[in-house]
Design a protein around this motif. Sequence first.
Motif, short mmCIF file in Angstrom:
data_model
loop_
_atom_site.label_atom_id
_atom_site.label_comp_id
_atom_site.label_asym_id
_atom_site.label_seq_id
_atom_site.Cartn_x
_atom_site.Cartn_y
_atom_site.Cartn_z
N SER A 165 0.80 -1.21 0.00
CA SER A 165 0.00 0.00 0.00
C SER A 165 0.84 1.27 0.00
CB SER A 165 -0.92 0.01 1.22
OG SER A 165 -1.64 1.22 1.27
N LEU A 166 0.43 2.21 -0.82
CA LEU A 166 1.08 3.53 -0.87
C LEU A 166 0.20 4.59 -0.23
CD1 LEU A 166 2.49 3.33 -4.50
CD2 LEU A 166 3.76 3.07 -2.36
N ALA A 167 -0.70 4.16 0.65
CA ALA A 167 -1.64 5.09 1.26
C ALA A 167 -0.99 5.95 2.34
CB ALA A 167 -2.82 4.33 1.86
N SER A 168 0.07 5.46 2.96
CA SER A 168 0.65 6.18 4.09
C SER A 168 2.10 6.58 3.84
CB SER A 168 0.56 5.32 5.36
OG SER A 168 -0.77 5.01 5.67
N PHE A 192 1.68 -0.56 -9.51
CA PHE A 192 0.38 -1.10 -9.10
C PHE A 192 0.54 -1.69 -7.71
CE2 PHE A 192 2.57 -4.04 -11.89
CZ PHE A 192 2.51 -5.26 -11.25
N PHE A 193 -0.50 -1.57 -6.91
CA PHE A 193 -0.37 -1.98 -5.51
C PHE A 193 -1.71 -2.37 -4.93
CE2 PHE A 193 -1.38 2.52 -5.37
CZ PHE A 193 -2.21 2.67 -4.26
N CYS A 194 -1.64 -3.18 -3.86
CA CYS A 194 -2.81 -3.49 -3.04
C CYS A 194 -2.41 -3.20 -1.59
CB CYS A 194 -3.31 -4.91 -3.27
SG CYS A 194 -2.07 -6.22 -2.98
N ALA A 195 -2.89 -3.97 -0.65
CA ALA A 195 -2.52 -3.72 0.74
C ALA A 195 -1.13 -4.26 1.05
CB ALA A 195 -3.55 -4.33 1.69
N LEU A 232 -0.53 10.34 -2.98
CA LEU A 232 -0.11 10.20 -4.38
C LEU A 232 -0.80 11.23 -5.26
CD1 LEU A 232 -0.22 6.31 -4.78
CD2 LEU A 232 1.82 7.76 -4.60
N LEU A 233 -2.09 11.42 -5.03
CA LEU A 233 -2.85 12.40 -5.83
C LEU A 233 -2.28 13.79 -5.63
CD1 LEU A 233 -6.48 11.12 -5.17
CD2 LEU A 233 -5.29 11.10 -7.36
N ARG A 246 4.42 8.20 -12.99
CA ARG A 246 3.33 8.97 -13.58
C ARG A 246 1.96 8.38 -13.24
NH1 ARG A 246 4.36 10.32 -19.76
NH2 ARG A 246 2.73 11.82 -19.24
N THR A 247 1.93 7.05 -13.05
CA THR A 247 0.65 6.37 -12.87
C THR A 247 0.73 5.38 -11.71
OG1 THR A 247 0.22 6.49 -15.25
CG2 THR A 247 -1.10 4.93 -13.99
N ALA A 248 -0.34 5.34 -10.91
CA ALA A 248 -0.47 4.33 -9.86
C ALA A 248 -1.82 3.65 -10.03
CB ALA A 248 -0.37 4.97 -8.48
N VAL A 249 -1.82 2.34 -9.96
CA VAL A 249 -3.06 1.56 -10.08
C VAL A 249 -3.33 0.92 -8.72
CG1 VAL A 249 -4.29 -0.21 -11.36
CG2 VAL A 249 -2.47 1.10 -12.49
N ASP A 250 -4.40 1.36 -8.08
CA ASP A 250 -4.75 0.89 -6.75
C ASP A 250 -5.75 -0.26 -6.88
OD1 ASP A 250 -5.54 0.54 -4.12
OD2 ASP A 250 -5.79 2.68 -3.70
#
Length: 230
Positions: A22-25, A122-125, A60-61, A41-45
């Motif tokens: 995860s790239l949330a934190s 690309f990432f998940c948890a 990220l945004l 340039r791009t992240a796929v969650d």
Amino acid sequence: MGGYAAAGGRAVRTGRLFRSDSLASVSDTDITYIVDALALRTAVDLRAGHEVDDHPHRPLLEAGVAVHHRPIVDETRRRPDDAPMPERGLDEIYVLMLERFGDRFAAVVELIADADGHPVVFFCAGGKDRTGLVAALVLGALGVDDDAIAADYALTAENLPVLLERNRARAAARGVDPEVADHALLVAEATTMLAVLERLRAEHGSVEGYLERHGLAPDAVAALRAGLLA
């Protein structure tokens, strides 16, 4: 995910394709690395909606990375109010995910094939289950052999202790549940991915056959190879 030998004697380009937990934190230092060093340039969650609600990908945004939310249900992680999951091996669960959500996997691969969005992560948890399957499909479509794909998947095992501790610390600081829970399926063995790829090829002939059967555009594999192979 660069450097692997691929189709036609070519190799996967370095610095173009990344998989992650995860790239949330991510911290400010992380963001600087992501933007300045990796030039993403791009992240796929790949996480589910409730995961994004609890752990937003806002950093990220705000950094100017284009984030695409493409949820793929993780059958290894059930919410407390869900029905109990029958006992299955991890390879069987992965095959079940590929069968149930083939259109979603194909859509993610098609998004990754767009070279205008590279470099892409690309990432998940945890970066292992949903992310591991997407990585296998992308590398398979690029012509990377199964042993290399399985070895790439197994790299996650080395990072699981650090990943778990980092998730616990971040969750405690925010007063929320950790994104990644320690459970019996939190393993990453090469034999698991080899079994999945063997089953996929037996049923669909090839990774490309699986993806095209689930809606991948006819020219997407060519685009994927043009953008990611050197």
